[in-house]
Design a protein around this motif. Structure first.
Motif, PDB file in Angstrom:
ATOM      1  N   UNK A 207       0.558   3.070  -8.157  1.00 29.87           N
ATOM      2  CA  UNK A 207       1.453   2.373  -8.589  1.00 29.87           C
ATOM      3  C   UNK A 207       2.639   1.986  -7.487  1.00 29.87           C
ATOM      4  N   UNK A 208       2.819   0.752  -7.159  1.00 28.46           N
ATOM      5  CA  UNK A 208       3.728   0.577  -6.070  1.00 28.46           C
ATOM      6  C   UNK A 208       3.526  -0.864  -5.906  1.00 28.46           C
ATOM      7  N   UNK A 209       4.619  -1.339  -4.932  1.00 30.14           N
ATOM      8  CA  UNK A 209       4.669  -2.808  -4.553  1.00 30.14           C
ATOM      9  C   UNK A 209       3.829  -2.761  -3.192  1.00 30.14           C
ATOM     10  N   UNK A 210       2.853  -3.668  -3.067  1.00 38.77           N
ATOM     11  CA  UNK A 210       2.007  -4.138  -1.953  1.00 38.77           C
ATOM     12  C   UNK A 210       2.561  -5.023  -1.092  1.00 38.77           C
ATOM     13  N   UNK A 211       2.816  -5.194  -0.098  1.00 37.82           N
ATOM     14  CA  UNK A 211       3.384  -6.067   0.608  1.00 37.82           C
ATOM     15  C   UNK A 211       2.567  -6.425   1.916  1.00 37.82           C
ATOM     16  N   UNK A 212       2.331  -8.031   2.072  1.00 43.60           N
ATOM     17  CA  UNK A 212       1.594  -8.522   3.086  1.00 43.60           C
ATOM     18  C   UNK A 212       2.489  -8.967   4.088  1.00 43.60           C
ATOM     19  N   UNK A 213       2.580  -9.307   5.425  1.00 42.91           N
ATOM     20  CA  UNK A 213       3.076  -9.640   6.404  1.00 42.91           C
ATOM     21  C   UNK A 213       2.386 -10.467   7.552  1.00 42.91           C
ATOM     22  N   UNK A 214       2.762 -11.260   8.068  1.00 37.04           N
ATOM     23  CA  UNK A 214       1.954 -12.016   9.092  1.00 37.04           C
ATOM     24  C   UNK A 214       2.794 -12.443  10.342  1.00 37.04           C
ATOM     25  N   UNK A 215       2.048 -12.198  11.537  1.00 40.47           N
ATOM     26  CA  UNK A 215       3.052 -12.669  12.793  1.00 40.47           C
ATOM     27  C   UNK A 215       1.981 -13.401  13.700  1.00 40.47           C
ATOM     28  N   UNK A 216       2.550 -14.076  14.885  1.00 39.84           N
ATOM     29  CA  UNK A 216       1.948 -14.528  15.719  1.00 39.84           C
ATOM     30  C   UNK A 216       1.837 -13.773  17.162  1.00 39.84           C
TER      31      UNK A 216
ATOM     32  N   UNK B 112      -0.834 -18.216  12.158  1.00 43.19           N
ATOM     33  CA  UNK B 112      -0.549 -16.520  12.547  1.00 43.19           C
ATOM     34  C   UNK B 112      -1.874 -15.693  12.526  1.00 43.19           C
ATOM     35  N   UNK B 113      -2.050 -15.068  13.633  1.00 38.99           N
ATOM     36  CA  UNK B 113      -3.235 -14.203  13.867  1.00 38.99           C
ATOM     37  C   UNK B 113      -3.225 -12.772  13.575  1.00 38.99           C
ATOM     38  N   UNK B 114      -2.135 -12.517  13.212  1.00 35.79           N
ATOM     39  CA  UNK B 114      -1.903 -11.072  12.790  1.00 35.79           C
ATOM     40  C   UNK B 114      -1.513 -10.905  11.516  1.00 35.79           C
ATOM     41  N   UNK B 115      -2.095  -9.965  10.607  1.00 41.29           N
ATOM     42  CA  UNK B 115      -1.907  -9.839   9.218  1.00 41.29           C
ATOM     43  C   UNK B 115      -1.721  -8.312   9.004  1.00 41.29           C
ATOM     44  N   UNK B 116      -0.744  -7.925   8.201  1.00 42.54           N
ATOM     45  CA  UNK B 116      -0.248  -6.523   8.025  1.00 42.54           C
ATOM     46  C   UNK B 116      -0.347  -6.216   6.453  1.00 42.54           C
ATOM     47  N   UNK B 117      -0.708  -5.134   6.238  1.00 38.84           N
ATOM     48  CA  UNK B 117      -0.408  -4.690   4.714  1.00 38.84           C
ATOM     49  C   UNK B 117       0.417  -3.439   4.904  1.00 38.84           C
ATOM     50  N   UNK B 118       1.375  -3.611   3.769  1.00 42.71           N
ATOM     51  CA  UNK B 118       2.229  -2.390   3.741  1.00 42.71           C
ATOM     52  C   UNK B 118       2.384  -1.923   2.003  1.00 42.71           C
ATOM     53  N   UNK B 119       2.814  -0.417   2.039  1.00 44.00           N
ATOM     54  CA  UNK B 119       2.871  -0.331   0.528  1.00 44.00           C
ATOM     55  C   UNK B 119       4.360   0.318   0.328  1.00 44.00           C
ATOM     56  N   UNK B 120       5.084   0.031  -0.708  1.00 43.67           N
ATOM     57  CA  UNK B 120       6.326   0.491  -1.059  1.00 43.67           C
ATOM     58  C   UNK B 120       6.428   0.812  -2.307  1.00 43.67           C
ATOM     59  N   UNK B 121       6.773   2.313  -2.628  1.00 39.17           N
ATOM     60  CA  UNK B 121       6.934   3.012  -3.622  1.00 39.17           C
ATOM     61  C   UNK B 121       8.509   2.813  -3.932  1.00 39.17           C
ATOM     62  N   UNK B 122       8.805   3.113  -5.138  1.00 38.33           N
ATOM     63  CA  UNK B 122      10.394   2.878  -5.686  1.00 38.33           C
ATOM     64  C   UNK B 122      11.257   3.786  -5.066  1.00 38.33           C
ATOM     65  N   UNK B 123      12.150   3.308  -4.619  1.00 36.05           N
ATOM     66  CA  UNK B 123      13.305   3.855  -3.757  1.00 36.05           C
ATOM     67  C   UNK B 123      12.917   4.231  -2.097  1.00 36.05           C
ATOM     68  N   UNK B 124      11.827   3.771  -1.779  1.00 38.75           N
ATOM     69  CA  UNK B 124      11.505   4.093  -0.400  1.00 38.75           C
ATOM     70  C   UNK B 124      11.061   2.919   0.355  1.00 38.75           C
TER      71      UNK B 124
END
Lengths: 111, 116
Positions: free
Chosen positions: B87-96, B29-41
């Motif tokens: 303080x949060x959940x840090x999410x990573x995603x990837x795609x081609x 996968x050549x694309x990589x993303x970072x996201x942040x998620x706080x509680x309830x959002x």
């Protein structure tokens, strides 16, 4: 990016079809409709996406209206494991395809 | 398992400390993303890479945050001088990314950060 509007929550009976609506009235011609779901404390799970035509895969069906201003995600036979928050997202590939999540629909599948 | 992996899964730190998270995308996968998620959002976009190039950063990514993807494979997200608001959940995603076709992002399990 166009915004989406979804019901805050809905219940459905186990074994029945669950129909999740989404409005995206400002969608542009090059924006895709994506559906993800998130089970508690897990990362979002990809379900399905489409541009104009209806789509079906092993998880769900996506029905997009002809004017593309709304869509419906159909889970054909809901199970208890389908309880999750479902997100409808529109995304432009040309803008890096980054996803803008709204509040989603909290779906509770009841026995 | 060939999905997106993230390490650590949980991190507890004291305010003012630095933390670093790692994401290993789906192979090729050549694309990589970072996201942040706080509680309830829902998750919020932070930044993304195409190969090793960082192509976009959200306004949410303050100067205390830095992300790298040095060889176009795994990525790290560092937060310096952590604050309780981090303080949060840090999410990573990837795609081609495949030219004209829409690329689907696949998410990892996330790293839950708690700043005391």
């Amino acid at each position: 990016d166009a915004k989406t509007t979804q019901p805050t929550s809905m219940d459905c009976a186990e074994g029945r079809a669950a129909n999740l609506p989404c409005n995206h009235s400002t969608i542009s011609g090059n924006e895709y409709v994506y559906w993800y779901r998130q089970i508690h404390s897990q990362g979002p799970q990809y379900i399905i996406h489409g541009l104009k035509n209806n789509e079906t895969n092993e998880m769900a069906s996506l029905i997009i209206t002809e004017d593309r201003k709304s869509s419906t995600l159909i889970l054909p036979h809901a199970t208890l494991r389908d309880t999750a928050v479902y997100y409808c997202i529109v995304s432009i590939k040309a803008a890096g395809n980054k996803l803008t999540f709204g509040g989603g629909t909290r779906v509770l599948v009841k026995p | 398992d060939t999905g997106v992996s993230q390490d650590p899964r949980h991190k507890i730190t004291k305010r003012g400390q630095n933390v670093t998270f790692r994401c290993d995308p789906i192979s090729e996968h050549n694309r990589l993303y970072w996201y942040r998620q706080t509680l309830g959002q829902g998750p919020e976009f932070l930044t993304y890479f195409q190969n090793e190039a960082q192509l976009e950063k959200s306004r949410l990514l303050s100067d205390r945050f830095s992300a790298e993807r040095p060889k176009g494979s795994f990525s790290t997200l560092e937060i310096q001088r952590t604050e309780q608001g981090d303080s949060a959940m840090y999410l990573c995603a990837s795609s081609l990314e495949r030219g004209a076709f829409a690329d689907t992002q696949y998410f990892g399990p996330g790293t839950r950060l708690t700043v005391l």
